[in-house]
Design an enzyme around this catalytic site. Structure first.
Site: not given
Ligand SMILES: *[C@@H]1O[C@H](CO)[C@@H](O)[C@H](O)[C@H]1NC(C)=O
Ligand SMILES: *[C@@H]1O[C@H](CO)[C@@H](O)[C@H](O)[C@H]1NC(C)=O
Ligand SMILES: *[C@@H]1O[C@H](CO)[C@@H](O)[C@H](O)[C@H]1NC(C)=O
Ligand SMILES: *[C@@H]1O[C@H](CO)[C@@H](O)[C@H](O)[C@H]1NC(C)=O
Ligand SMILES: *[C@@H]1O[C@H](CO)[C@@H](O)[C@H](O)[C@H]1NC(C)=O
Ligand SMILES: *[C@@H]1O[C@H](CO)[C@@H](O)[C@H](O)[C@H]1NC(C)=O
Length: 813
Positions: A507, A509-510, A625
């Site tokens: 993945g 992510g930010g 978040d």
């Protein structure tokens, strides 16, 4: 006298012409063909460019070596050297493959090194393989076993994957690693690592003839002295012992780059792994690893345990040979039997968790079992100990020791070691039994005493106040969790994630990419590699991470540790096989796997996790978040919130989410946060409300909705709620399994969470109560939501918020 100059000139002319006429130069290929040569200044390179063979020097330009090294690594050490003790002092060096298939290294026309081969070759070719192996073979024959010669058969100080250490019994040759004399002198020293052909063979590290360290014999599963050697996702270990060979090698299951180097200076054999990130070799492990690994540290008939004090103890039934020396911690003289063996009335005492003794004076019989082994050892007066030679499965075979028992180590846990049956005279055995039973009585007493003490404490507490006890328990729990965060070594992470390979990436992510990995123990981990932008200092970072690691709740993903290396910061979490919640609820097929009871359980779990972050943890963390992709599911589909504390840990100023400066994701952001950048526990409550509605509805909030383009899920749910048709938003997948009153109550709570004004929204504690009870709920007020349209309107008005707007305008692309 006259014929000599004439004769000389013929030779000189011939020699001058030989290289230029008969031999052509091999360039830019991975091989040297028959009668080709490799002159100084040229190299050959393995097919995919990993290794190169050529003439190199270390720090002295007048000492030139023919060697193999990694071509593109800045580190220039050789993995193999041909003329280690015999450097060449100028550029006249040349390597030739002669017509009978030998590589000949010559200097001023004089051969200073050459290979030998069991047979003459017809059409030989010398080739450098991607494994780092330089081989000579017949041109039309490829594959192992067909080699006329290979550099892997005469190792230098470096062991590479696929290289065998040990004996080729057919050819009566042994391959061993030989350390260099020093870092810039590859002359082989007398420090070497190889197999000694005992009846029960072992790998030793040796100083000349003197044993320095041993790995212990191969016991069918691993080396007896290497409990950490277990089946793992990276290395395959192979030990072979038969009539043709006694060898050890390892191969790789991944494309990790790793080497083991015998080092004279440190007297160790460290393993390194190559780090693409650092562009350098990282230390991974070493042997000998601890004091007890040094050969014979404790003397005969004793054992070494690094976790005990003193480290050396006599085996049971033995006493120090010289008790004065022994008690002053000079253990070298070892121990002797308290009373001698009789060879009639002897028996055995089992000792667990051991690295078995040196196997020089042993016999092995693979055909008999443990009981037959016992009888055989009993009947042989000189036999001092026995055990299974193969501990795989139920155990099989028999190994018997004769004479002193040397270099035994005891592990802290019995499973790490083996059981050894040590012969003692009957008198000592009786003693042993008595001691055992008195030990049992003693430990029974201790248990009884502690139980009574606990009971007493309990009653005292109970009489005083039950609450106090509960509080103490809670505090204790938080102290127990007050452990320091493990700092994991970069090399461990590199091995676990196969050098952050693309296949391991799960993945993005930010905060950076996430990789799947597996530790040698088999534990699966998720490694979050934080992007490098943060300017936060390391000490601060570590402190923050330590705090975050103390947050422990069953609905939070567990942080296992972190790893820091120069500019790299990484967080290591437990790995959740089922992935994230969005993967299920927004997918028409997978949505069916989560029925209503499961979804309700997930909603409640998330609420409890968030409540813990807001309320119960000492840090009072605002997640900032929360969204479906940040909720992971464990094996039982229990939700676990991830990425908590990230904003806090990673510094809030320079956080770059994928698209915006504000942490958070469009669709989950509370209006006051999106517009003013004001975050609070109530903005998390808002995100929770959105997430709750998404779980019920099976659709994303940011998606478009039927009624109007600008309408989102919140608006949609609110509209239906007012029309008393709220149940219409329920995901088709859960219609059958759902209970209307429960679903309605959840929607109700969800709408309370997404109210426009933060002060109207409930806290997570209240949310948990509302979800878990029948308490009466307020009628929800109008929800607040934030759309692109609104943001643009807000931006065009010059109200007090416009300043904030310039930095908080979120972009949804
Ligand atoms: C180089 O070594 C050779 C012997 O191999 C020797 O005859 C010669 O003098 C040496 N040259 C230098 C410059 O040391
Ligand atoms: C090739 O070199 C080997 C080793 O030096 C030598 O034994 C052999 O005779 C050489 N063969 C030829 C044809 O010169
Ligand atoms: C193997 O070689 C060694 C010398 O290197 C020799 O002493 C020994 O007898 C040989 N063994 C066999 C079985 O040929
Ligand atoms: C031996 O280890 C020392 C210390 O780690 C290191 O500096 C040196 O380069 C090593 N030598 C070799 C030949 O690997
Ligand atoms: C040890 O025993 C196992 C199972 O009994 C067997 O499969 C294996 O081949 C044995 N290993 C050796 C080295 O004898
Ligand atoms: C094996 O026996 C020999 C001869 O008695 C002895 O010199 C040697 O030290 C023994 N080795 C071990 C490890 O006990």
């Amino acid at each position: 006298m006259k014929f000599i100059p004439f004769f000389m000139s013929i030779i000189i002319v011939a020699l001058l012409f030989v290289p230029s006429i008969k031999y052509s130069i091999a360039v830019d290929t991975s091989s040297i063909a028959q009668s080709q040569n490799l002159p100084f200044g040229h190299t050959i390179v393995s097919p995919t460019g990993i290794f190169e063979l050529g003439f190199f020097n270390l720090d002295n330009r007048n000492k030139i070596y023919l060697g193999i090294r990694y071509k593109s690594f800045p580190d220039q050490t050789f993995v193999w050297v041909a003329n280690g003790g015999n450097p060449i002092n100028d550029s006249s060096a040349i390597l030739t493959l002669n017509s009978s298939g030998s590589l000949v290294l010559a200097h001023n026309k004089r051969a200073i090194w050459s290979t030998d081969s069991p047979k003459q070759a017809k059409n030989p070719v010398a080739e450098l393989l991607d494994s780092g192996n330089l081989v000579i073979r017949e041109k039309n024959q490829e594959g192992e076993g067909e080699y006329l010669w290979q550099s892997f058969d005469c190792p230098s100080n470096t062991m590479l994957a696929g290289m065998k250490i040990g004996w080729d019994l057919k050819r009566n040759v042994s391959r061993s690693l030989k350390a260099w004399k020093s870092d810039n002198d590859p002359t082989p020293s007398n420090f070497w690592w190889g197999i000694l052909l005992h009846p029960y063979p072992e790998i030793y590290m040796m100083e000349g003839e003197k044993k320095y360290h041993r790995l212990g014999p191969w016991n069918g599963l691993r080396f007896s002295g290497m409990p950490e050697m277990r089946p793992n996702p990276v290395f395959n270990y192979k030990f072979v012992s038969n009539n043709e060979e006694v060898t050890y090698m390892w191969t790789l299951k991944t494309d990790l780059i790793t080497k083991a180097v015998l080092n004279q200076t440190t007297q160790q054999r460290p393993r390194y792994v190559w780090s693409e990130v650092e562009n350098s070799w990282m230390f991974y492990s070493t042997m000998p690893g601890e004091v007890c690994d040094h050969y014979g540290f404790c003397g005969a008939n004793s054992y070494c345990s690094s976790t005990s004090s003193p480290m050396c103890s006599c085996l049971e039934g033995f006493k120090p040979k010289f008790s004065k020396k022994w008690n002053s911690m000079d253990w070298s003289q070892g121990c002797v039997l308290k009373s001698p063996l009789t060879c009639k009335d002897d028996g055995f005492v089992p000792v667990e968790g051991l690295k078995v003794p040196d196997t020089q004076n042993t016999t092995v019989d693979e055909s008999i079992d443990l009981e037959q082994c016992r009888v055989k050892c009993l009947n042989h007066c000189l036999c001092t100990a026995y055990t299974n030679s193969n501990i795989s499965g139920k155990g099989s075979g028999c190994v018997m020791w004769f004479g002193e028992l040397l270099d035994i180590k005891q592990y802290p846990t019995p499973e790490s070691g083996q059981k050894l049956y040590i012969k003692l005279p009957a008198s000592e055995l009786l003693d042993h039994r008595n001691k055992k039973s008195s030990e049992i009585i003693f430990s029974t007493c201790i248990v009884a005493a502690s139980v009574m003490l606990l009971l007493a404490i309990y009653f005292v507490y109970r009489r005083n106040a039950v609450e106090k006890l509960l509080k103490a328990e809670k505090e204790y729990e938080s102290y127990v969790n007050d452990l320091d965060l493990p700092l994991l070594d970069m090399s461990i992470i590199i091995v676990a994630t196969n050098n952050f390979s693309v296949e391991n990436k799960i993945g993005e992510g930010g905060f950076g990419p996430v990789y799947w990995g597996q530790l040698a123990s088999g534990l699966e981990i998720a490694v979050k590699r934080l992007s490098k932008r943060s300017e936060q200092g390391m000490a601060e970072f570590v402190n923050e991470v330590k705090l975050i690691a103390k947050l422990q709740h069953r609905n939070l993903v567990k942080l296992l540790g972190c790893c820091i290396q120069k500019q790299e910061k990484m967080l290591v979490y437990e790995y959740m096989a089922h992935g994230s919640l969005d993967y299920f609820i927004f997918d028409p097929a997978k949505g069916k796997l989560l029925d209503w009871p499961k979804r309700l359980q997930i909603i409640c779990g998330i609420a409890r996790g968030l409540m813990y972050l807001h309320q119960d943890s000492r840090l009072r963390i605002v997640h900032r978040d929360l969204k479906a992709s940040n909720v992971l599911l464990d094996d039982n589909m229990n939700p676990k919130i991830s990425d908590f504390g990230m904003a806090r840990t990673f510094g809030e100023e320079d956080i770059e989410g994928n698209t915006n400066r504000i942490v958070g994701t469009y669709g989950y952001m509370a209006p006051e946060y999106a517009l003013d950048g004001q975050f609070s526990i109530k903005s998390d409550v808002y995100s929770f409300g959105i997430l709750l509605l998404e779980i019920i509805c099976g659709k994303k909030n940011s998606g478009r909705y039927r009624l109007k383009e600008t309408h989102n899920l919140v608006d949609h749910a609110w509209t239906l709620w007012k029309m008393d048709k709220a149940l219409q938003i329920v995901d088709r997948d859960i219609e059958d399994s759902s209970i209307a009153s429960e679903v309605l109550r959840c929607i109700h709570v969800g709408l309370l969470c997404v109210e426009k004004y933060p002060e109207d929204r409930p806290t997570m504690t209240t949310v948990v109560l509302m979800l878990g009870s029948e308490m009466e709920l307020d009628e929800p007020k109008e929800p607040g939501f934030f759309t692109k349209r609104e943001s643009i309107e807000a931006n065009s008005t010059s109200n007090s918020r416009s300043n904030a707007m310039s930095i908080t305008l979120p972009i949804a692309r």
